[in-house]
Design a protein around this motif. Structure first.
Motif, PDB file in Angstrom:
ATOM      1  N   ARG A 113      73.772 -29.393 -46.327  1.00 37.27           N
ATOM      2  CA  ARG A 113      74.964 -29.958 -46.947  1.00 37.27           C
ATOM      3  C   ARG A 113      74.899 -29.772 -48.456  1.00 37.27           C
ATOM      4  NH1 ARG A 113      75.793 -35.990 -45.255  1.00 37.27           N
ATOM      5  NH2 ARG A 113      77.589 -35.655 -46.629  1.00 37.27           N
ATOM      6  N   ALA A 114      76.041 -29.667 -49.086  1.00 36.12           N
ATOM      7  CA  ALA A 114      76.093 -29.484 -50.531  1.00 36.12           C
ATOM      8  C   ALA A 114      75.580 -30.733 -51.248  1.00 36.12           C
ATOM      9  CB  ALA A 114      77.522 -29.184 -50.976  1.00 36.12           C
ATOM     10  N   VAL A 115      74.896 -30.517 -52.354  1.00 39.23           N
ATOM     11  CA  VAL A 115      74.406 -31.606 -53.193  1.00 39.23           C
ATOM     12  C   VAL A 115      75.395 -31.779 -54.343  1.00 39.23           C
ATOM     13  CG1 VAL A 115      72.520 -32.370 -54.690  1.00 39.23           C
ATOM     14  CG2 VAL A 115      72.013 -31.094 -52.585  1.00 39.23           C
ATOM     15  N   PRO A 116      75.868 -33.004 -54.608  1.00 44.09           N
ATOM     16  CA  PRO A 116      76.852 -33.221 -55.676  1.00 44.09           C
ATOM     17  C   PRO A 116      76.392 -32.655 -57.021  1.00 44.09           C
ATOM     18  CG  PRO A 116      76.638 -35.190 -54.341  1.00 44.09           C
ATOM     19  CD  PRO A 116      75.559 -34.252 -53.882  1.00 44.09           C
ATOM     20  N   ALA A 245      61.472 -21.182 -56.233  1.00 41.30           N
ATOM     21  CA  ALA A 245      61.448 -20.603 -54.891  1.00 41.30           C
ATOM     22  C   ALA A 245      61.124 -21.663 -53.841  1.00 41.30           C
ATOM     23  CB  ALA A 245      60.432 -19.466 -54.823  1.00 41.30           C
ATOM     24  N   THR A 246      60.145 -22.502 -54.136  1.00 38.18           N
ATOM     25  CA  THR A 246      59.779 -23.578 -53.216  1.00 38.18           C
ATOM     26  C   THR A 246      60.952 -24.531 -53.026  1.00 38.18           C
ATOM     27  OG1 THR A 246      57.457 -23.431 -53.887  1.00 38.18           O
ATOM     28  CG2 THR A 246      58.161 -25.469 -52.815  1.00 38.18           C
ATOM     29  N   HIS A 247      61.589 -24.881 -54.123  1.00 37.43           N
ATOM     30  CA  HIS A 247      62.738 -25.797 -54.075  1.00 37.43           C
ATOM     31  C   HIS A 247      63.865 -25.218 -53.221  1.00 37.43           C
ATOM     32  CE1 HIS A 247      65.645 -28.745 -55.453  1.00 37.43           C
ATOM     33  NE2 HIS A 247      66.447 -27.779 -55.880  1.00 37.43           N
ATOM     34  N   LEU A 248      64.223 -23.979 -53.452  1.00 37.34           N
ATOM     35  CA  LEU A 248      65.315 -23.363 -52.684  1.00 37.34           C
ATOM     36  C   LEU A 248      64.949 -23.256 -51.206  1.00 37.34           C
ATOM     37  CD1 LEU A 248      66.411 -20.499 -55.129  1.00 37.34           C
ATOM     38  CD2 LEU A 248      67.475 -22.752 -54.810  1.00 37.34           C
ATOM     39  N   HIS A 249      63.685 -22.925 -50.922  1.00 36.02           N
ATOM     40  CA  HIS A 249      63.240 -22.796 -49.536  1.00 36.02           C
ATOM     41  C   HIS A 249      63.320 -24.141 -48.805  1.00 36.02           C
ATOM     42  CE1 HIS A 249      60.887 -21.567 -46.073  1.00 36.02           C
ATOM     43  NE2 HIS A 249      60.015 -22.517 -46.318  1.00 36.02           N
ATOM     44  N   LEU A 250      62.933 -25.213 -49.479  1.00 31.81           N
ATOM     45  CA  LEU A 250      62.869 -26.522 -48.831  1.00 31.81           C
ATOM     46  C   LEU A 250      64.201 -27.262 -48.828  1.00 31.81           C
ATOM     47  CD1 LEU A 250      59.472 -27.836 -50.282  1.00 31.81           C
ATOM     48  CD2 LEU A 250      59.872 -26.863 -48.005  1.00 31.81           C
ATOM     49  N   MET A 251      65.042 -27.027 -49.836  1.00 31.28           N
ATOM     50  CA  MET A 251      66.280 -27.792 -49.968  1.00 31.28           C
ATOM     51  C   MET A 251      67.345 -27.392 -48.955  1.00 31.28           C
ATOM     52  SD  MET A 251      66.437 -30.223 -52.311  1.00 31.28           S
ATOM     53  CE  MET A 251      68.105 -30.361 -52.954  1.00 31.28           C
ATOM     54  N   ARG A 252      67.326 -26.139 -48.515  1.00 31.53           N
ATOM     55  CA  ARG A 252      68.332 -25.654 -47.572  1.00 31.53           C
ATOM     56  C   ARG A 252      69.748 -25.899 -48.119  1.00 31.53           C
ATOM     57  NH1 ARG A 252      63.970 -24.161 -45.988  1.00 31.53           N
ATOM     58  NH2 ARG A 252      63.188 -24.199 -43.843  1.00 31.53           N
ATOM     59  N   TYR A 253      69.972 -25.444 -49.349  1.00 24.26           N
ATOM     60  CA  TYR A 253      71.320 -25.527 -49.899  1.00 24.26           C
ATOM     61  C   TYR A 253      72.276 -24.706 -49.039  1.00 24.26           C
ATOM     62  CZ  TYR A 253      69.672 -27.421 -54.425  1.00 24.26           C
ATOM     63  OH  TYR A 253      69.154 -28.200 -55.429  1.00 24.26           O
ATOM     64  N   PRO A 254      73.548 -25.093 -48.965  1.00 23.16           N
ATOM     65  CA  PRO A 254      74.522 -24.260 -48.255  1.00 23.16           C
ATOM     66  C   PRO A 254      74.754 -22.961 -49.024  1.00 23.16           C
ATOM     67  CG  PRO A 254      75.637 -26.026 -49.424  1.00 23.16           C
ATOM     68  CD  PRO A 254      74.161 -26.312 -49.536  1.00 23.16           C
ATOM     69  N   GLY A 256      75.940 -20.225 -51.287  1.00 24.92           N
ATOM     70  CA  GLY A 256      76.669 -20.306 -52.539  1.00 24.92           C
ATOM     71  C   GLY A 256      76.077 -21.293 -53.518  1.00 24.92           C
ATOM     72  N   GLN A 257      75.586 -22.441 -53.041  1.00 29.25           N
ATOM     73  CA  GLN A 257      75.061 -23.429 -53.985  1.00 29.25           C
ATOM     74  C   GLN A 257      73.674 -23.049 -54.498  1.00 29.25           C
ATOM     75  OE1 GLN A 257      74.659 -27.631 -52.762  1.00 29.25           O
ATOM     76  NE2 GLN A 257      75.270 -28.190 -54.852  1.00 29.25           N
ATOM     77  N   GLY A 258      72.838 -22.484 -53.634  1.00 29.00           N
ATOM     78  CA  GLY A 258      71.503 -22.077 -54.068  1.00 29.00           C
ATOM     79  C   GLY A 258      71.533 -21.116 -55.253  1.00 29.00           C
ATOM     80  N   PRO A 259      72.323 -20.037 -55.179  1.00 28.44           N
ATOM     81  CA  PRO A 259      72.412 -19.117 -56.316  1.00 28.44           C
ATOM     82  C   PRO A 259      72.906 -19.791 -57.588  1.00 28.44           C
ATOM     83  CG  PRO A 259      73.227 -18.050 -54.342  1.00 28.44           C
ATOM     84  CD  PRO A 259      72.985 -19.494 -53.979  1.00 28.44           C
TER      85      PRO A 259
END
Length: 369
Positions: A113-116, A245-254, A256-259
């Motif tokens: 899910r997207a993070v505000p 990299a660790t943050h993006l891997h673990l957060m599972r951003y939807p 578009g939001q990760g980039p």
């Protein structure tokens, strides 16, 4: 709970608080048995602050390298440098962390899910603050060996030591128990050669403090919507891009939001640590590939042990575990050099075969520190 049946950790919490009825817990957690207690004489008591009293669980497999001798010592050193980290209070020589009242980010905005925007801005600010903290300016005792302290900027050396830990302390030390399962899934020692090729040739970036485990359950949202960062136990000094990299891997951003978070990270880190983002667009996916590969070896162990007795025959739990492992293996196929990945049915068969060969599968995981 009678005194005879109370665990040492609970007994310590009762002793510290002086009031058994005020002890809350144990809290959910893998590495520690944790209780929350009020301390009438502690700093912050006037505003109702409570504190965490915890003891390490025995017989656990540590999947990540630890760098600092004491998390509490690190938190003391970060006061005033990192926004919103828990205070530390000492009772009879026992350091206690302040319990942050609130809810985890994951309970409010689950994986996928997207993070505000207001929250991602605070996360990006945290990365910028950590980028300003270097080994030279951090007076905290470290437990890692000299081998695990490559020269500042030696990102290849930093990554090599992480790969070594995964290979030696997670994979090889557990071959006696899990070797047959690894083999059935196509995971032999050759995959580490492929993994090293995948991450070789990283651009040099000056090192800084890394949280190394920044995900939704380690971020607490308080009543004022401030984000507090907890669980600094895996913190280390190293390549700032590894933390992203660790943050993006673990957060599972939807999608578009990760980039977008990565772009914001690059601006925040470069502003305080020039060169800290050098080559990040080329190197990010390679480091994320390492994180996916690392997850394979840890998840195989976790899934097999968590099944317990259910691993001895096919059923819904085995099927669900096999599906999860298939997804993890598929995601790591490229960095591990896997030409093919066994299907869920084949993985389920391997889990059952392993479970029948290990009737003690529900026992505790071996510790490796």
């Amino acid at each position: 709970m009678s005194p005879q049946s109370a665990s040492p950790a609970r007994l310590r919490a009762v002793e510290v608080s002086g009031d058994a009825s005020a002890v809350e817990g144990p809290l959910r957690g893998y590495h520690h048995e944790t209780y929350v207690v009020p301390l009438p004489g502690a700093t912050g008591a006037a505003d109702g602050a409570r504190w965490k009293c915890r003891e390490p669980r025995s017989g656990l497999l540590w999947f990540d390298r630890r760098c600092f001798v004491s998390e509490e010592q690190l938190l003391r050193a970060l006061q005033g440098r990192i926004t919103d980290v828990p205070d530390v209070f000492e009772v009879g020589g026992l350091p206690l962390q302040r319990f942050v009242e609130g809810r985890t980010l994951g309970s409010l905005h689950g994986a996928g899910r997207a993070v505000p925007l207001g929250f991602t801005r605070q996360i990006v600010r945290l990365f910028g603050e950590m980028a300003a903290v270097t080994a030279r300016t951090l007076p905290v005792e470290r437990r890692c060996s000299s081998e695990d302290r490559p020269a500042d900027g030696d990102t290849d050396g930093f990554m090599e030591r992480l790969v070594c830990f995964t290979e030696q302390r997670v994979y090889r030390e557990n071959l006696p128990r899990f070797g047959s399962l690894y083999t059935a899934l196509g995971l032999d020692g050759d995959v580490f050669g492929c993994l090293r090729k995948h991450v070789a040739g990283l651009r040099e970036r000056p090192f800084c403090l890394l949280h190394a485990d920044l995900h939704r359950e380690n971020i607490i949202v308080d009543a004022d919507r401030r984000l507090w960062t907890i669980d600094w136990e895996l913190a280390m000094v190293g390549d700032p891009l590894y933390d992203l990299a660790t943050h993006l891997h673990l957060m599972r951003y939807p999608a578009g939001q990760g980039p977008r978070v990565a772009e914001q990270w690059s601006r925040a880190v470069e502003a305080v640590r020039p060169g800290g983002t050098r080559g990040w667009r080329e190197d990010l996916e390679r480091i994320v590939g390492y994180k996916r590969a690392q997850s394979v070896f840890t998840d195989v162990v976790r899934e097999a042990v968590s099944l317990g007795r259910d691993a001895r025959s096919a059923g819904p739990r085995v099927g669900a575990a096999a599906a999860r492992l298939h997804a993890v293996l598929t995601g790591a196929a490229r960095p591990l050099g896997l030409e093919s990945v066994p299907g869920p049915a084949e993985i389920g068969t391997a889990l059952v075969r392993w479970g029948r060969a290990h009737p003690d599968a529900e026992g505790p995981l071996p510790g490796t520190l």
